[in-house]
Scaffold this motif. Structure first.
Motif, PDB file in Angstrom:
ATOM      1  N   LEU A  22      51.153 -26.180  61.571  1.00  0.00           N
ATOM      2  CA  LEU A  22      50.757 -25.809  62.919  1.00  0.00           C
ATOM      3  C   LEU A  22      49.987 -26.947  63.597  1.00  0.00           C
ATOM      4  CD1 LEU A  22      50.669 -23.607  65.074  1.00  0.00           C
ATOM      5  CD2 LEU A  22      48.571 -22.788  64.034  1.00  0.00           C
ATOM      6  N   ASN A  23      49.207 -27.712  62.828  1.00  0.00           N
ATOM      7  CA  ASN A  23      48.452 -28.820  63.399  1.00  0.00           C
ATOM      8  C   ASN A  23      49.359 -29.915  63.936  1.00  0.00           C
ATOM      9  OD1 ASN A  23      46.065 -27.589  62.866  1.00  0.00           O
ATOM     10  ND2 ASN A  23      45.631 -28.751  60.995  1.00  0.00           N
ATOM     11  N   ARG A  24      50.561 -30.047  63.380  1.00  0.00           N
ATOM     12  CA  ARG A  24      51.495 -31.056  63.867  1.00  0.00           C
ATOM     13  C   ARG A  24      51.950 -30.753  65.288  1.00  0.00           C
ATOM     14  NH1 ARG A  24      55.569 -32.603  58.941  1.00  0.00           N
ATOM     15  NH2 ARG A  24      53.966 -33.447  57.568  1.00  0.00           N
ATOM     16  N   LEU A  25      51.937 -29.512  65.672  1.00  0.00           N
ATOM     17  CA  LEU A  25      52.305 -29.138  67.040  1.00  0.00           C
ATOM     18  C   LEU A  25      51.073 -29.003  67.933  1.00  0.00           C
ATOM     19  CD1 LEU A  25      55.022 -26.435  66.316  1.00  0.00           C
ATOM     20  CD2 LEU A  25      55.369 -28.796  67.026  1.00  0.00           C
ATOM     21  N   TYR A  26      50.030 -28.420  67.387  1.00  0.00           N
ATOM     22  CA  TYR A  26      48.855 -28.093  68.190  1.00  0.00           C
ATOM     23  C   TYR A  26      48.097 -29.335  68.666  1.00  0.00           C
ATOM     24  CZ  TYR A  26      44.239 -26.300  69.375  1.00  0.00           C
ATOM     25  OH  TYR A  26      43.088 -26.017  70.019  1.00  0.00           O
ATOM     26  N   LEU A  27      47.827 -30.266  67.780  1.00  0.00           N
ATOM     27  CA  LEU A  27      47.015 -31.420  68.135  1.00  0.00           C
ATOM     28  C   LEU A  27      47.698 -32.354  69.144  1.00  0.00           C
ATOM     29  CD1 LEU A  27      45.276 -32.176  64.732  1.00  0.00           C
ATOM     30  CD2 LEU A  27      44.339 -31.051  66.748  1.00  0.00           C
ATOM     31  N   PRO A  28      48.988 -32.646  69.036  1.00  0.00           N
ATOM     32  CA  PRO A  28      49.616 -33.458  70.095  1.00  0.00           C
ATOM     33  C   PRO A  28      49.635 -32.737  71.454  1.00  0.00           C
ATOM     34  CG  PRO A  28      50.952 -33.556  68.130  1.00  0.00           C
ATOM     35  CD  PRO A  28      49.891 -32.521  67.891  1.00  0.00           C
ATOM     36  N   ILE A  29      49.832 -31.433  71.440  1.00  0.00           N
ATOM     37  CA  ILE A  29      49.799 -30.688  72.699  1.00  0.00           C
ATOM     38  C   ILE A  29      48.398 -30.725  73.292  1.00  0.00           C
ATOM     39  CG2 ILE A  29      49.994 -28.373  73.696  1.00  0.00           C
ATOM     40  CD1 ILE A  29      52.344 -27.909  71.773  1.00  0.00           C
ATOM     41  N   LEU A  30      47.393 -30.608  72.446  1.00  0.00           N
ATOM     42  CA  LEU A  30      46.007 -30.688  72.904  1.00  0.00           C
ATOM     43  C   LEU A  30      45.700 -32.076  73.463  1.00  0.00           C
ATOM     44  CD1 LEU A  30      43.346 -29.104  73.060  1.00  0.00           C
ATOM     45  CD2 LEU A  30      42.775 -30.028  70.825  1.00  0.00           C
ATOM     46  N   ALA A  31      46.180 -33.117  72.823  1.00  0.00           N
ATOM     47  CA  ALA A  31      45.974 -34.482  73.309  1.00  0.00           C
ATOM     48  C   ALA A  31      46.672 -34.690  74.648  1.00  0.00           C
ATOM     49  CB  ALA A  31      46.471 -35.493  72.284  1.00  0.00           C
TER      50      ALA A  31
END
Length: 81
Positions: A2-11
């Motif tokens: 999930l972090n692979r999708l969440y963190l780039p979207i957050l950035a």
């Protein structure tokens, strides 16, 4: 995973917020520097006069309500006989 999708979207969202702030930096307060600045709406003479009238009206209402509350309290503590 999930972090692979969440963190780039957050950035991307953070970068979009910074880009928006660079393009549209002015709110209703002080003048923004550079080519984006325009005269603030709150500094126009009409707005300042309206704000002054509103302040005076609010002070009059507040004084009237305080006087009414004082009258009610004085009658409740010392009723006339």
């Amino acid at each position: 995973m999930l972090n692979r999708l969440y963190l780039p979207i957050l950035a991307l969202a953070a970068a979009a917020a910074v880009a928006l702030a660079m393009v549209w930096p002015q709110g209703l307060g002080e003048r923004s520097p550079g080519p984006f600045g325009s005269f603030p709406l709150q500094r126009t003479p009409a707005k300042q006069a309206a704000r002054t009238r509103e302040t005076i009206s609010a002070q009059r209402r507040s004084n009237h309500l305080r006087a009414a509350a004082h009258d009610i309290q004085s009658h409740a503590l010392a009723p006339s006989q």
